[in-house]
Design an enzyme around this catalytic site. Structure first.
Site, PDB file in Angstrom:
ATOM      1  N   HIS A   1      -0.375 -61.955 -18.409  1.00 35.37           N
ATOM      2  CA  HIS A   1       0.620 -61.044 -18.969  1.00 35.37           C
ATOM      3  C   HIS A   1       1.440 -61.718 -20.059  1.00 35.37           C
ATOM      4  CE1 HIS A   1       4.575 -58.763 -18.769  1.00 35.37           C
ATOM      5  NE2 HIS A   1       3.700 -57.880 -19.187  1.00 35.37           N
TER       6      HIS A   1
ATOM      7  N   GLU B   1      -0.119 -61.285 -23.429  1.00 34.31           N
ATOM      8  CA  GLU B   1       0.103 -59.967 -24.032  1.00 34.31           C
ATOM      9  C   GLU B   1       1.282 -60.013 -24.998  1.00 34.31           C
ATOM     10  OE1 GLU B   1       2.100 -55.863 -22.443  1.00 34.31           O
ATOM     11  OE2 GLU B   1       0.584 -56.788 -21.156  1.00 34.31           O
ATOM     12  N   HIS B   2       2.291 -60.809 -24.674  1.00 34.52           N
ATOM     13  CA  HIS B   2       3.502 -60.867 -25.483  1.00 34.52           C
ATOM     14  C   HIS B   2       3.410 -61.875 -26.620  1.00 34.52           C
ATOM     15  CE1 HIS B   2       6.356 -58.347 -23.107  1.00 34.52           C
ATOM     16  NE2 HIS B   2       5.429 -58.546 -22.177  1.00 34.52           N
TER      17      HIS B   2
ATOM     18  N   GLU C   1      11.577 -57.306 -18.709  1.00 33.09           N
ATOM     19  CA  GLU C   1      10.564 -56.295 -18.368  1.00 33.09           C
ATOM     20  C   GLU C   1      10.335 -56.259 -16.862  1.00 33.09           C
ATOM     21  OE1 GLU C   1       5.878 -55.240 -19.426  1.00 33.09           O
ATOM     22  OE2 GLU C   1       6.888 -56.921 -20.411  1.00 33.09           O
TER      23      GLU C   1
END
Length: 459
Positions: free
Chosen positions: A79, A82-83, A154
């Site tokens: 994850h 992804e950023h 998030e």
């Protein structure tokens, strides 16, 4: 003087005659949609496109790698990537924005994707920028620190969404002891532990040519994208190193409950193991889930619904909402329902949903099966004009199954599912099976696991 009925019919039939040559059946409409073109390059990478005359295009890179592929040393990396992937290329976002385009990155338990939606004349250039970002994935701690706070925020926001929390709890017990149990977002501990070395190690272990599919949908030229990939997507190994049993799947019937009386409702999910994405049971499962459907007490028309379950829930007021779901992975999956229930009647609401599941096993009517098929086809047609949805669909299907099903083939496979086959598949998945159960919130009224299990084998 009024014309006789037969003369009116004859007159109107003559008027409509010229129009009939322009009428097409649903199957003919589906057959007119373009088919996907897939090219396998010598290094094992695949390029898949579905070209139309649209003025927009979506291009992207899809990688067969997600949280399921994280090792003990790379937890939280999927994850995080992804950023930081786009952020590691400082000019990428500016160039895409100058085209009027939109960037998107997402991560699931099995897939990572990086895409851009642009005008068709910018499709090749946009893909080149994304390819550069993915292949030049050498990260620095400065970029990692910049995004760490964003990811932690998030994670905090996701804690305010009961459905996200419950589905993560459901995976944690359904696939306990395996990597599928991990949350896509990670935990505060794993996010805090990630550094540049973690990300670089994850890329080394999982990014390889045989795991990558480059996709284009809408106003794209297949040959141009193939040439771009051949000339620019270099430097990755053809195959990823062996990772042992990281991707093993093992379903366990069990439960987890997190009691919080400060919450207004009881939130619950109950699910059963299903075969993977390539199973012959896939389309019967979709139809079964569509037959159960979804419902919210705030929506209108509950008492007049064709669904027996909705009629009961509306009349008895034992649920606030429910949603039947299928979650499919490469070698396993979940079929179940997410429910929002009143704290005092959680037991009754869940019992009605389970009763509907058992009814599907033995008494699903031909008419409701046909209605479910039509609703699935309608949803399919609704999404065909969106290049972003089409691009995602191509990427997900080619990564998980090696091919892309055309709209006509999907429709044909849905039609080929007989009522008896659907009842048999529902029986195989649901009848006398151990569920995974997750409860969250004001769940004092949610019945114990043994009774939930027992409700799966009565007739």
């Amino acid at each position: 003087m009024a014309l006789p009925f037969t003369r009116v019919v004859q007159k109107n039939a003559r008027l409509l005659q010229p129009m009939r040559q322009y009428a097409y059946s649903a199957q003919e409409c589906l057959a007119s949609f373009p088919k996907s073109t897939i090219t396998l390059l010598p290094n094992g990478m695949r390029v898949a496109t579905e070209a139309t005359d649209s003025g927009a295009a979506t291009v992207g890179v899809y990688i067969d790698s997600g949280t399921r592929n994280e090792s003990a040393a790379t937890q939280g990396a999927a994850h995080f990537l992804e950023h930081v992937t786009f952020k590691s290329q400082p000019n990428l976002e500016k160039e895409i924005e100058s085209m009027g385009g939109l960037l998107n990155a997402s991560t699931t338990r099995e897939l990572a994707s990086f895409s851009a939606q642009v005008a068709k004349e910018d499709a090749t250039k946009a893909l080149g920028l994304i390819v550069d970002a993915v292949k030049n994935t050498t990260f620095t701690n400065a970029v990692v620190e910049q995004q760490r706070d964003v990811i932690l925020k998030e994670l905090d926001q996701s804690d305010g969404c009961p459905e996200t929390v419950v589905m993560d709890y459901l995976h944690s017990v359904a696939y306990q002891g395996t990597n599928l149990a991990k949350s896509v977002l990670g935990s505060t501990k794993t996010i805090q532990s990630v550094d540049a070395d973690t990300l670089n190690q994850y890329v080394t272990e999982n990014y390889s040519n045989d795991r990558i599919v480059v996709v284009g949908a809408g106003g794209v030229d297949h040959d141009q994208l193939v040439e771009l990939v051949k000339n620019n997507f270099k430097g990755l190994p053809d195959t990823a190193p062996e990772t042992g049993d990281l991707c093993v799947s093992r379903f366990t019937g069990s439960e987890v409950r997190v009691h919080d009386d400060d919450m207004p409702w009881a939130y619950a999910a109950v699910a059963f193991e299903t075969p993977g994405a390539t199973s012959s049971s896939y389309f019967p499962m979709l139809i079964g889930a569509e037959m159960v459907g979804s419902w919210n007490a705030l929506s209108s028309g509950g008492k007049n619904s064709t669904s027996p379950l909705v009629n009961i829930l509306t009349k008895e007021k034992v649920a606030q909402s429910y949603k039947c779901f299928t979650t499919t992975y490469s070698d396993t999956g979940l079929f179940g329902a997410y429910l929002v229930l009143p704290r005092t009647s959680a037991d009754d609401g869940l019992f009605e949903v389970q009763s509907e599941w058992i009814r599907l096993c033995v008494n699903a009517s031909d008419n409701e099966i046909n209605r479910a098929k039509l609703r699935l086809k309608t949803r399919l047609l609704k999404n065909l004009d969106d290049t972003a949805d089409t691009c995602d669909s191509i990427g997900q299907q080619v990564v998980s199954t090696g091919r892309r099903l055309s709209p006509l083939e999907i429709s044909t496979r849905l039609d080929a599912c007989s009522p008896q086959q659907i009842r048999d598949v529902m029986t195989e998945i649901l009848y006398d099976r151990c569920p995974a159960v997750a409860g969250y919130g004001a769940i004092e009224g949610l019945t114990d696991y043994n009774r939930i299990r027992g409700s799966q084998h009565w007739l």
